[in-house]
Design a protein around this motif. Sequence first.
Motif, short mmCIF file in Angstrom:
data_model
loop_
_atom_site.label_atom_id
_atom_site.label_comp_id
_atom_site.label_asym_id
_atom_site.label_seq_id
_atom_site.Cartn_x
_atom_site.Cartn_y
_atom_site.Cartn_z
N UNK A 12 21.78 15.79 -0.03
CA UNK A 12 23.13 16.38 -0.08
C UNK A 12 23.10 17.74 -0.75
N UNK A 13 22.32 17.87 -1.83
CA UNK A 13 22.19 19.16 -2.52
C UNK A 13 21.64 20.23 -1.58
N UNK A 14 20.73 19.84 -0.71
CA UNK A 14 20.08 20.77 0.21
C UNK A 14 20.85 20.93 1.52
N UNK A 15 21.85 20.08 1.72
CA UNK A 15 22.56 20.02 3.00
C UNK A 15 21.55 19.80 4.13
N UNK A 16 20.67 18.83 3.91
CA UNK A 16 19.55 18.57 4.82
C UNK A 16 19.98 17.79 6.06
N UNK A 17 19.32 18.06 7.16
CA UNK A 17 19.58 17.30 8.39
C UNK A 17 19.01 15.89 8.29
N UNK A 18 18.22 15.61 7.27
CA UNK A 18 17.66 14.27 7.07
C UNK A 18 18.70 13.31 6.46
N UNK A 19 19.83 13.84 6.05
CA UNK A 19 20.85 13.02 5.42
C UNK A 19 21.38 11.94 6.36
N UNK A 63 0.84 -1.21 0.00
CA UNK A 63 0.00 0.00 0.00
C UNK A 63 0.86 1.24 0.00
N UNK A 64 1.94 1.22 0.77
CA UNK A 64 2.84 2.36 0.84
C UNK A 64 3.49 2.62 -0.52
N UNK A 65 3.90 1.57 -1.22
CA UNK A 65 4.50 1.73 -2.55
C UNK A 65 3.50 2.32 -3.53
N UNK A 66 2.25 1.89 -3.44
CA UNK A 66 1.22 2.43 -4.32
C UNK A 66 1.15 3.95 -4.19
N UNK A 67 1.03 4.42 -2.95
CA UNK A 67 0.92 5.86 -2.72
C UNK A 67 2.23 6.60 -2.96
N UNK A 68 3.34 5.99 -2.59
CA UNK A 68 4.63 6.63 -2.81
C UNK A 68 4.94 6.82 -4.28
N UNK A 69 4.68 5.79 -5.08
CA UNK A 69 4.93 5.91 -6.52
C UNK A 69 3.98 6.91 -7.16
N UNK A 70 2.75 6.94 -6.67
CA UNK A 70 1.76 7.91 -7.16
C UNK A 70 2.25 9.34 -6.84
N UNK A 71 2.74 9.52 -5.63
CA UNK A 71 3.25 10.84 -5.23
C UNK A 71 4.46 11.24 -6.08
N UNK A 72 5.35 10.29 -6.32
CA UNK A 72 6.55 10.58 -7.09
C UNK A 72 6.20 10.99 -8.52
N UNK A 73 5.22 10.33 -9.12
CA UNK A 73 4.78 10.67 -10.48
C UNK A 73 4.25 12.10 -10.56
N UNK A 74 3.58 12.55 -9.50
CA UNK A 74 2.94 13.88 -9.50
C UNK A 74 3.89 15.01 -9.10
N UNK A 75 5.01 14.67 -8.48
CA UNK A 75 5.88 15.69 -7.91
C UNK A 75 6.88 16.17 -8.96
N UNK A 76 6.94 17.48 -9.21
CA UNK A 76 7.95 17.98 -10.15
C UNK A 76 9.35 17.76 -9.59
N UNK A 77 10.30 17.43 -10.46
CA UNK A 77 11.67 17.17 -10.00
C UNK A 77 12.27 18.40 -9.33
N UNK A 78 11.73 19.57 -9.62
CA UNK A 78 12.24 20.79 -8.99
C UNK A 78 11.91 20.85 -7.50
N UNK A 79 10.94 20.07 -7.05
CA UNK A 79 10.59 20.00 -5.62
C UNK A 79 11.45 18.93 -4.97
N UNK A 80 12.75 19.21 -4.90
CA UNK A 80 13.72 18.19 -4.48
C UNK A 80 13.49 17.69 -3.06
#
Length: 135
Positions: A116-123, A64-81
């Motif tokens: 890494x591009x964002x220097x995010x604390x989530x890294x 179920x998570x993959x279904x929604x995750x892949x759906x979200x990825x398809x809709x998200x512009x690559x610019x929203x890194x």
Amino acid sequence: MISLVVFTALLAQTNDLETIRELINKHEFDSAKHLLNAAGNNSNSPELDYTFGMYFMKRNLPDSALFYGEKALEKTPSSDSSLVADIQNVLGGCYYQKADYSKSLESYLAAARFYEEENSDKLGIIYVNLGIILS
């Protein structure tokens, strides 16, 4: 005036989704599920799809998570890194739950590149997840 109304509605939804994600991270699944159901399934919102994916991953329901995750990825512009990285992180966790370690590694590496591009604390969490897969 219409633009202000739309912006206000989007801002309210973003705040609601952040609240839901906090509940999910605290493992308060009943409350999160109630709010997710109240939010509905807005097919135009990659943020909502990502949140559903996160919910199902944390509940150890990777299909179920993959279904929604892949759906979200398809809709998200690559610019929203930032969102792309968050989605890839969830996908990495789902593939790990399914013991598909090569796809998990691929998703975590994609998330790492964005963070890494964002220097995010989530890294840091991505590096921990990569270490688990590679050990």
